[in-house]
Every structure is written in C-alpha cells, then in structure tokens.
Write a protein that holds these residues in place. Structure first.
Motif, PDB file in Angstrom:
ATOM      1  N   GLY A 120       0.893  -1.399  -0.084  1.00  0.00           N
ATOM      2  CA  GLY A 120       0.078   0.007  -0.067  1.00  0.00           C
ATOM      3  C   GLY A 120       0.720   1.188  -0.099  1.00  0.00           C
ATOM      4  O   GLY A 120       0.334   2.402   0.001  1.00  0.00           O
ATOM      5  N   ASP A 121       2.372   1.087  -0.293  1.00  0.00           N
ATOM      6  CA  ASP A 121       2.973   2.370  -0.318  1.00  0.00           C
ATOM      7  C   ASP A 121       2.869   3.189  -1.407  1.00  0.00           C
ATOM      8  O   ASP A 121       2.254   2.777  -2.418  1.00  0.00           O
ATOM      9  N   SER A 122       3.112   4.435  -1.340  1.00  0.00           N
ATOM     10  CA  SER A 122       3.066   5.230  -2.836  1.00  0.00           C
ATOM     11  C   SER A 122       3.934   4.808  -3.612  1.00  0.00           C
ATOM     12  O   SER A 122       5.183   4.095  -3.513  1.00  0.00           O
ATOM     13  N   VAL A 123       3.787   4.989  -5.033  1.00  0.00           N
ATOM     14  CA  VAL A 123       4.718   4.705  -6.257  1.00  0.00           C
ATOM     15  C   VAL A 123       5.579   5.843  -6.544  1.00  0.00           C
ATOM     16  O   VAL A 123       6.245   5.721  -7.468  1.00  0.00           O
ATOM     17  N   VAL A 124       5.400   7.140  -5.661  1.00  0.00           N
ATOM     18  CA  VAL A 124       6.468   8.161  -5.911  1.00  0.00           C
ATOM     19  C   VAL A 124       6.793   8.431  -4.497  1.00  0.00           C
ATOM     20  O   VAL A 124       6.142   8.477  -3.448  1.00  0.00           O
ATOM     21  N   GLU A 125       7.783   9.175  -4.726  1.00  0.00           N
ATOM     22  CA  GLU A 125       8.526   9.977  -3.314  1.00  0.00           C
ATOM     23  C   GLU A 125       7.706  10.985  -2.722  1.00  0.00           C
ATOM     24  O   GLU A 125       7.468  11.933  -3.584  1.00  0.00           O
ATOM     25  N   GLU A 126       7.124  10.936  -1.476  1.00  0.00           N
ATOM     26  CA  GLU A 126       6.392  11.982  -0.936  1.00  0.00           C
ATOM     27  C   GLU A 126       6.814  12.138   0.326  1.00  0.00           C
ATOM     28  O   GLU A 126       7.997  11.290   0.967  1.00  0.00           O
ATOM     29  N   CYS A 127       6.267  13.096   0.994  1.00  0.00           N
ATOM     30  CA  CYS A 127       6.550  13.121   2.487  1.00  0.00           C
ATOM     31  C   CYS A 127       5.226  13.549   3.263  1.00  0.00           C
ATOM     32  O   CYS A 127       4.598  14.677   3.468  1.00  0.00           O
ATOM     33  N   GLN A 128       4.536  12.413   3.558  1.00  0.00           N
ATOM     34  CA  GLN A 128       3.359  12.494   4.102  1.00  0.00           C
ATOM     35  C   GLN A 128       3.180  13.056   5.626  1.00  0.00           C
ATOM     36  O   GLN A 128       4.325  12.864   6.298  1.00  0.00           O
ATOM     37  N   PRO A 129       2.023  13.594   6.196  1.00  0.00           N
ATOM     38  CA  PRO A 129       2.085  14.325   7.448  1.00  0.00           C
ATOM     39  C   PRO A 129       2.613  13.363   8.543  1.00  0.00           C
ATOM     40  O   PRO A 129       2.967  13.525   9.504  1.00  0.00           O
ATOM     41  N   TRP A 130       2.284  11.899   8.587  1.00  0.00           N
ATOM     42  CA  TRP A 130       2.772  11.056   9.566  1.00  0.00           C
ATOM     43  C   TRP A 130       4.148  10.534   9.553  1.00  0.00           C
ATOM     44  O   TRP A 130       4.745  10.086  10.609  1.00  0.00           O
TER      45      TRP A 130
END
Length: 292
Positions: A263-273
C-alpha cells in the motif's frame, strides 16, 4: 470548324442557363432530388433515359425532348459536344477550359478534398453535399447569411459548409497565449495530458476532450494542480524534492519509487505522518522518502 464548335459551346451555355434550377423529384436511387441540374455525364443522345433524372433535367435539351419538338431535338443533337461537359458553377477550371461541372475518369473519392474543387470533378456523386435541411444546396457553398455565431446550426447546412469558419471548427476562447480562435485537434494533443491540453482551443476539437472526464487518480493537495499524474515540461530531476509532490510531475520517470511495503506510494512523498524519530523505518517508505 473551330468557329462552329465555339458556337455550339456558346449555344449550350445559353440553353443550360435558360433552363435554370427548378423544383424536381424522382424515385431514381442516387438522384439529386430537390432541384434540376445538368451533370457532366448527361447526354442529349440518351435524352429519353437521362431526362428522367433531376441530375439532367436542368439541361436545355431536356426541355426540347419533353416537348417532343423536331426542331428542339435537332438543336439538342447539335449541342452534344458541349452538353457532355455539364452545367455551369463555381469551380476551378484550367486556362482555356469552360467553367462547367464534369466527372472525369481521374476523379477519386480518396482525393475528394482536392478533386471536388475542380470543374472536372464537381459533378461526381462523392462531391455532392447532403444535409437534413429542406431546400438545402447539393454542393458546399458559403451564403452571405452564414455566421460563425450560429456555428452548430449553420455549419450543418450545405449552404454554409463551404465557409472557412465551418472548415476550421467551432469558435473558441482561452487564456493561453498563442492559442487558436477556434476548436481544432493539433498533432501534439495527447489524452495523457488531458487536464492541461483540453483547456486549449488547439486541442478542444479532439475526441478525448469531448468524452466524460475520468475519475481523479491523483491528489497532491496543491491548489491549481491537476488530478491525474503527468510529466509536464517544467518538471526536472534537479527539483525532484519539490516537483515530485505535484501530480503535474508524478508521471515523470525520475519520480517513480518502489518499496516492500504494501500500500506504499509509487512516488516519493512526505506524508504528514512521516516522523524523524522513526527515521530508519519511515525512510524505507516511498511515502516518506521525499522528506528532507
């Protein structure tokens, strides 16, 4: 001699003009019902058969044939060389040739866009115009009353289909600098960039722009961002940290990311958690790899 032939041609033109267009109906399949004409294949020698067609009843010699006049038949016979050329009309004729409609052997459907402007092809059936409007023309013209403001209605009529604005496309306005003033579908338009391209008049004429918009598949939370992953021209690997957070850039190869986390993202992000206190764990997630 030459003078006699010229006389026949002039006489043929007089007869064709005198006949004019009149209301006409027939049950012959493929006939140009509605008004009389004088097509290029009409032949006074075969008047008994050809004058049953609306496509030929506009020829002057058909009046003589219907009247049963011996004198008229004689005149019709003398007109044969000129009558075979067809009726007059608006078309492109070579120097020295009469500007009359014909359907010569070289005319083809595949080249109709070029051929149907030529007098030599104007009488071919594939050059005729068809519409559902009563009393419409049988060829594409541009009457003085045709107007781009009534594009949908007027450009469905043969009497207006010859207008430049009908050939270009519906009028269109956009805020894009250098855009066209009418809807079209240029070569660069791409359904992959639907969100941005379909806002341009240069692409609004494309089929994919007239289809229902697909459900959003990307949400960056950034105002003004698109709703589907794209890779727009400004996106760059040098600004990967910022750009890959935008849906406008997530479709770029340099933004792709993979991990072993379900369920991980397929792009690099910086989620709030994402939290630096759990650096070793969280930075193994694509959802956090964009954090700096």
């Amino acid at each position: 001699g030459g003078g006699n032939m010229l006389g026949r041609i002039l006489l043929a033109c007089v007869w064709a003009t005198a006949a004019g267009e009149q209301a006409c109906s027939s049950s012959i399949e493929g006939d140009a019902v509605g008004s009389t004409h004088c097509y290029g294949w009409c032949d006074p020698v075969q008047a008994a058969d050809h004058c049953k067609w609306c496509k030929c009843q506009g020829c002057g010699w058909c009046d003589a044939a219907h009247a049963g006049s011996t004198h008229g038949a004689a005149v019709a016979s003398s007109l044969q060389p000129a009558a075979a050329k067809g009726d007059g009309g608006s078309c492109e004729a070579s120097v020295g040739e009469p500007a009359v409609h014909d359907c010569q052997g070289f005319c083809t459907t595949d080249a109709s866009e070029q051929h149907c402007s030529l007098c030599k092809c104007k009488a071919c059936s594939f050059c005729q115009c068809h519409s559902e409007h009563e009393d419409d023309s049988v060829e594409e013209t541009c009457e003085p009353w045709c107007a781009a403001d009534y594009f949908a209605d007027h450009c469905s009529r043969c009497k207006c289909k010859g207008c430049d604005f009908c050939k270009r496309g519906p009028p269109c306005e956009s805020e894009v600098e250098g855009d066209t003033g009418y809807e079209t579908c240029e070569a660069f338009c791409d359904p992959k960039w639907r969100d941005s391209h379909c806002g341009m008049c240069k692409c609004k004429g494309c089929g994919f722009c007239n289809e229902p918009a697909p459900a959003p598949t990307c949400n960056s939370g950034v105002q003004g961002d698109v709703q589907h992953e794209e890779c727009q021209a400004f996106c760059s690997v040098e600004h990967k940290a910022d750009h890959c957070g935008l849906c406008k850039c997530r479709g770029c190869d340099f933004c792709s990311c993979a991990s072993d986390h379900e369920g991980d993202s397929v792009v690099e992000e910086c989620q709030p958690w994402c939290n630096g206190d759990y650096l070793e764990d969280h930075c193994g997630w694509c959802a956090c790899k964009g954090c700096r």
